[in-house]
Scaffold this motif. Structure first.
Motif, PDB file in Angstrom:
ATOM      1  N   THR A 109       5.290  42.469  32.996  1.00 48.72           N
ATOM      2  CA  THR A 109       6.188  41.645  32.206  1.00 48.72           C
ATOM      3  C   THR A 109       5.887  41.796  30.732  1.00 48.72           C
ATOM      4  N   SER A 110       4.624  42.032  30.413  1.00 49.14           N
ATOM      5  CA  SER A 110       4.315  42.134  29.003  1.00 49.14           C
ATOM      6  C   SER A 110       4.867  43.433  28.425  1.00 49.14           C
ATOM      7  N   LEU A 117      11.028  40.718  31.815  1.00 47.56           N
ATOM      8  CA  LEU A 117      10.679  39.746  32.841  1.00 47.56           C
ATOM      9  C   LEU A 117      11.533  39.976  34.092  1.00 47.56           C
ATOM     10  N   LEU A 133       4.939  30.834  38.368  1.00 48.83           N
ATOM     11  CA  LEU A 133       4.678  31.051  36.945  1.00 48.83           C
ATOM     12  C   LEU A 133       4.073  29.795  36.325  1.00 48.83           C
ATOM     13  N   ARG A 188       0.382  29.643  36.742  1.00 50.18           N
ATOM     14  CA  ARG A 188      -0.349  30.423  35.732  1.00 50.18           C
ATOM     15  C   ARG A 188      -0.382  29.680  34.403  1.00 50.18           C
ATOM     16  N   ASN A 190      -3.251  26.405  30.289  1.00 49.77           N
ATOM     17  CA  ASN A 190      -3.366  25.241  29.423  1.00 49.77           C
ATOM     18  C   ASN A 190      -2.676  24.045  30.070  1.00 49.77           C
ATOM     19  N   PHE A 215       0.214  28.998  26.286  1.00 48.50           N
ATOM     20  CA  PHE A 215      -0.367  29.727  27.410  1.00 48.50           C
ATOM     21  C   PHE A 215      -0.710  31.134  26.948  1.00 48.50           C
ATOM     22  N   PRO A 216      -1.973  31.410  26.700  1.00 49.27           N
ATOM     23  CA  PRO A 216      -2.357  32.683  26.076  1.00 49.27           C
ATOM     24  C   PRO A 216      -1.896  33.911  26.852  1.00 49.27           C
ATOM     25  N   ASP A 217      -1.867  33.834  28.190  1.00 46.41           N
ATOM     26  CA  ASP A 217      -1.545  35.025  28.978  1.00 46.41           C
ATOM     27  C   ASP A 217      -0.053  35.197  29.238  1.00 46.41           C
ATOM     28  N   LEU A 218       0.719  34.152  28.984  1.00 42.57           N
ATOM     29  CA  LEU A 218       2.155  34.253  29.237  1.00 42.57           C
ATOM     30  C   LEU A 218       2.866  34.753  27.980  1.00 42.57           C
ATOM     31  N   THR A 219       4.082  35.238  28.158  1.00 38.15           N
ATOM     32  CA  THR A 219       4.863  35.672  27.002  1.00 38.15           C
ATOM     33  C   THR A 219       5.679  34.487  26.493  1.00 38.15           C
ATOM     34  N   LEU A 259       8.820  34.339  26.171  1.00 35.09           N
ATOM     35  CA  LEU A 259       9.974  34.167  27.053  1.00 35.09           C
ATOM     36  C   LEU A 259       9.586  33.380  28.304  1.00 35.09           C
ATOM     37  N   GLU A 260       8.482  33.787  28.926  1.00 38.75           N
ATOM     38  CA  GLU A 260       8.027  33.077  30.128  1.00 38.75           C
ATOM     39  C   GLU A 260       7.748  31.605  29.815  1.00 38.75           C
ATOM     40  N   THR A 261       7.105  31.382  28.672  1.00 34.16           N
ATOM     41  CA  THR A 261       6.774  30.016  28.283  1.00 34.16           C
ATOM     42  C   THR A 261       8.037  29.159  28.188  1.00 34.16           C
ATOM     43  N   ASP A 268       8.311  39.527  24.772  1.00 33.04           N
ATOM     44  CA  ASP A 268       7.602  40.045  25.943  1.00 33.04           C
ATOM     45  C   ASP A 268       6.132  40.342  25.687  1.00 33.04           C
ATOM     46  N   PRO A 309       2.167  39.022  25.257  1.00 37.96           N
ATOM     47  CA  PRO A 309       1.355  37.842  25.575  1.00 37.96           C
ATOM     48  C   PRO A 309       1.160  36.987  24.327  1.00 37.96           C
TER      49      PRO A 309
END
Lengths: 338, 256, 286
Positions: A14-15, A19, A203, A206, A211, B96-100, B102-104, B147, B149
């Motif tokens: 995804t990174s 997505l 998701l 995670r 956090n 959230f450091p590991d999420l992007t 967009l995901e956030t 996209d 992190p």
């Protein structure tokens, strides 16, 4: 370089890309399952080992859901595995020997224990989590030991006889039904877990791991989410334990032992935690390692487990999949320069 | 019997918080009207953080009540208050450091829509969530980083994401805790523009040290001293008040 | 009844000496060292070897056990543990379980899997009558030594410069570092000292607790309960927790042999429900 393996890394994929692609199946994934099925004919003499690998993979998958995705450290995941094994074993011993019903009962029982203990586990810091998870497993072991009239105690539970799977497939001494059965259960539960981790619910886990203060401030009942996944994972572990009891037709106190909880931790970090495939790759690697090392020094196998744990922590925690990912990046870098 | 339009969006009545013998919040009663641009100021240790924690439900008050859109939320947990329209940003980024990004934002939108418990259809195939999250990213100028992190993007952009997450909840009240804190001068204007562009449907409470920022956005100001409301009123009035200057004695002149 | 109380007290004191090093390292570096019990085991086995093979006096084994394990602790801290500070709790847990497994297998390899026995010197055997209570001399000896250690520790912590530096470092390592306190050095010394105490506890406990390669795992839950219930910010917390646990465990096993072994888990559950952050002290871990 081809994007081989990239689907196995939801995080990285995804990174990099979009997505939207994260949940798409990669040819390698499909290839793995086809190969796993083909082994039924390719390795007819090793089916008992393959059966154990499938069960261990399911157990590790269960731990991955709480540790890799939700960040809950557990020292006693064997509690659920063992409870499931005893439930399935006892049911079969007392005449209810339909395998599928037995598995469902094992999953339900372990899930219930997961639900109940989750309220204690999720209360405190990492330290109290360690204490409670370890404690719950020890309590169960102590119970199984004390109530030996029911469980067989230290001698183990014998007389577990199974009916045919779905009323069609009788268990045989070569383990072909056993392997096919365990593999099918693993496959179905893997599919469910795969949907789960790519869904908003997954998701969000995670996110909570990253956090939990923020997820609360986003309006998420954080604890409820963790209780849910802990319960689901416990049910998964219970089903794995049930599979072991049914396919080996024996349950011993060993299913609740501390070393089982520790082994599954190793399996997961060996493969790579936080990635569903990590659990499966880890189980394969662990069992192969066991097969090889135990043949040389059967008594001191535990030493190598310990050494592997220390080595993984000191020299890179990505596990085998992490290593493969690094290799891929290297290769890609070379390709880019060329 | 219909609620009058002047029902405040956020109201506290006699709010008090004591930690042992120390009184951190002392009898605070204030009313925030709809569409407000309000600032909460006060010297260090005046109890601003405690008050925010009481409002958001991180802490439970010793005494007093909190009403959100006329509804008593005093005993509700944090996440319920967010669902009822009270969102906040943190002084220190809580992302959230590991999420992007967009995901956030997809998660934040899904949570608001009650779709965050969906456990089958992948996030990536939920067009409606992706679209809204994408829009927010565009609006706040973090679409390019969508996209990557979060841990790897610039601090100023993270700060914007912090605001975007709060906005995704479509709050009626937004608590902005020092929104520009720690942001390099060059990226500051982006944040100020975003705050300035917030619609009137969102009532703002700005918790701020930086007086320049306060007087740029706030129409009304509350001054908190030793846990109690020292004074409140229109921005210009508060700025002129000699007592306020005294409270801030030693700090920079309050107003040009 | 009083005898049980006394035995429980002795047991609790022993737990304290075994666990207090762990409590300090956890409080100081936020480091969860599940291998702490392995140091105790090392002390115990050293005693077995020294006494049974070389005929060394038990009384000499006490300082020897302390020094040898402290030394071992110092070496491991400098070579291995030092890489783990600041890593996640998961990493620390995996790493220290790994060490435990290696230690257990190594002991198994060199000493065998059976339970080890030591013969206490005559002067420590038998029972005496004290105010009408029948008391094992050895247990009295254990209590004496442990009390002495507890008092000494408390004095070191409260009266010496090292103690005040240590307390400052536990309170807030970053601020302490800023004040010019060498937190790393303090940690190394504390780690070694704590390991030494565990080793000493192992020597003392070989007779009471039993000694076999499974020792570190068997007592892991006890250590975790002591520091979870007692907290990590003071010595008093773990001290009281140890004694509570020791008495409850001994009394439980005596009066309710069938379910006595569940007592410590009951305590654990009750404490968690009542005070999730532990009975004593601020928080168990940051």
């Amino acid at each position: 370089m081809p994007q081989f393996l990239s689907m196995i890394w939801p995080g990285r994929a995804t990174s990099r890309g979009k997505l939207a692609d994260a949940a798409r199946w990669h040819p390698l994934e499909i290839g793995f399952w086809v190969l796993a099925l083909a082994l039924l004919w390719l390795l007819p003499t090793r089916l008992l080992l393959l059966n154990e690998i499938a069960i261990l993979a399911l157990f590790a998958l269960s731990l991955d859901l709480i540790l890799g995705y939700a960040g809950i450290v557990s020292l006693g995941h064997a509690a659920f595995f063992g409870l499931g094994a005893y439930i399935a074993g006892l049911l079969a011993r007392h005449g209810m020997n339909d395998p599928i019903l037995g598995l469902l009962a094992a999953g339900a029982g372990a899930g219930l224990l997961g639900l109940l203990s989750s309220f204690l586990v999720l209360r405190g810091t990492d330290l109290t989590k360690l204490m409670v998870t370890l404690g719950v497993a020890l309590i169960l072991r102590e119970l199984a030991n004390k109530f030996d009239a029911i469980t067989g105690g230290a001698d183990g539970l014998t007389g577990v006889t199974m009916g045919p799977v779905l009323g069609l497939f009788e268990f045989d001494i070569f383990g072909s039904t056993a392997y096919l059965y365990s593999l099918s259960v693993l496959f179905v539960l893997f599919l469910v877990a795969r949907q789960l981790v790519h869904s908003p619910f997954g998701l969000m886990l995670r996110a909570i791991k990253g956090n939990s203060l923020r997820t609360s401030a986003m309006g998420v009942p954080t604890n409820l989410r963790l209780v849910t996944i802990y319960t689901i994972a416990a049910a998964y572990a219970g089903i794995a334990g049930g599979l072991l009891a049914q396919t080996t037709q024996f349950v011993s106190l060993d299913v609740l032992d501390f070393h089982r909880s520790a082994d599954v931790l190793l399996v997961l970090v060996l493969g790579g935690s936080g990635l569903l495939w990590g659990a499966i790759i880890g189980a394969v690697a662990f069992k192969l390692m066991y097969d090889w090392l135990a043949a040389i020094t059967p008594q001191y196998w535990q030493f190598w487990v310990g050494m592997a744990l220390v080595a993984i922590v000191l020299f890179g925690r990505g596990g085998l999949l992490g290593l493969a990912g690094m290799l891929r990046d290297r290769l890609r870098g070379l390709g880019g320069r060329a | 019997m219909t609620p009058a339009p002047e029902v405040p969006v956020l109201e506290t009545r006699g709010l008090r918080k004591a930690f042992g013998g120390l009184i951190a919040t002392n009898d605070v009663s204030f009313r925030l009207p709809a569409g407000a641009r309000h600032a909460l100021i006060g010297p260090n240790g005046a109890g601003k953080t405690t008050l925010v924690n009481l409002l958001t439900g991180v802490l439970q008050p010793t005494d007093g009540r909190i009403l959100l859109n006329g509804r008593d939320v005093t005993t509700l947990p944090s996440h319920r208050r967010v669902q009822l329209g009270l969102a906040r940003t943190f002084q220190i980024n809580q992302l959230f450091p590991d999420l992007t990004p967009l995901e956030t934002l997809v998660l934040a939108v899904a949570q608001r829509e009650g779709k965050a418990t969906g456990w089958w259809r992948p996030v990536g195939r939920r067009g409606e969530l992706l679209d809204e999250a994408g829009d927010l990213l565009e609006r706040l100028g973090i679409a390019e980083e969508r996209d990557q992190p979060v841990a790897t993007i610039a601090y100023g952009k993270q700060r914007l994401l912090e605001i975007a997450v709060a906005l995704a909840a479509k709050p009626s009240v937004l608590l902005l805790d020092e929104p520009a804190a720690g942001v390099p001068e060059a990226e500051r204007h982006q944040i100020l523009d975003v705050v300035a562009a917030l619609p009137d449907s969102v009532s703002l409470v700005l918790i701020e040290h930086d007086m320049q920022l306060v007087f740029r956005f706030a129409h009304t100001i509350s001054v908190l001293v030793n846990g109690g409301l020292f004074m409140e009123g229109p921005a210009a009035e508060v700025a002129r008040d000699p007592r306020v200057k005294q409270v801030y004695l030693g700090e920079e002149p309050v107003y040009g | 009844m009083l005898t049980i109380l006394f035995d429980g007290f002795a047991y609790g004191m022993l737990l304290f000496v075994l666990a207090c090093g762990l409590s300090i390292t956890l409080g100081l570096m936020n480091f969860i060292n599940l291998a702490h019990g392995a140091f105790a085991m090392a002390g115990g086995y050293l005693t077995v070897v020294l006494m049974n093979r070389y005929g060394v006096s038990f009384f000499l084994c006490l300082p020897a056990g302390f020094i040898a394990t402290a030394f071992l602790g110092a070496i491991l801290e400098r070579t291995l543990y030092v890489h783990l500070y600041g890593k996640s709790h998961l990493d620390q847990v995996l790493f220290s379980i790994g060490l435990v497994f290696m230690a257990m297998s190594a002991i198994d390899y060199f000493m065998g899997a059976q339970q080890q026995l030591i013969t206490l010197p005559d002067s420590l055997r038998g029972r005496i009558d004290l105010f009408g209570i029948s008391i094992g001399v050895y247990r009295l000896f254990v209590i004496g030594i442990c009390l002495l250690l507890a008092v000494a520790l408390q004095l070191v912590l409260s009266k010496t410069r090292f103690g005040s530096q240590l307390r400052a470092a536990v309170d807030d390592p970053r601020v302490a570092q800023g004040l010019g306190i060498n937190v790393n050095l303090i940690f190394s010394l504390t780690f070694a000292f704590g390991s030494g105490l565990a080793g000493l506890g192992g020597v003392l406990g070989a007779e009471i607790l039993g000694l076999d390669p499974g020792f570190p795992v068997k007592f892991m839950i006890y250590f975790l309960v002591v520091i979870s219930v007692g907290g990590t910010t003071t010595l008093t917390g773990p001290f009281l927790a140890s004694i509570l646990l020791g008495i409850a465990d001994v009394a439980g096993k005596y009066y309710m042999p069938k379910i006595g072994s569940f007592i410590i888990y009951t305590i654990m559950v009750l404490v968690l429900i009542w005070r999730p952050q532990g009975l004593f002290g601020r928080a168990t871990a940051r």
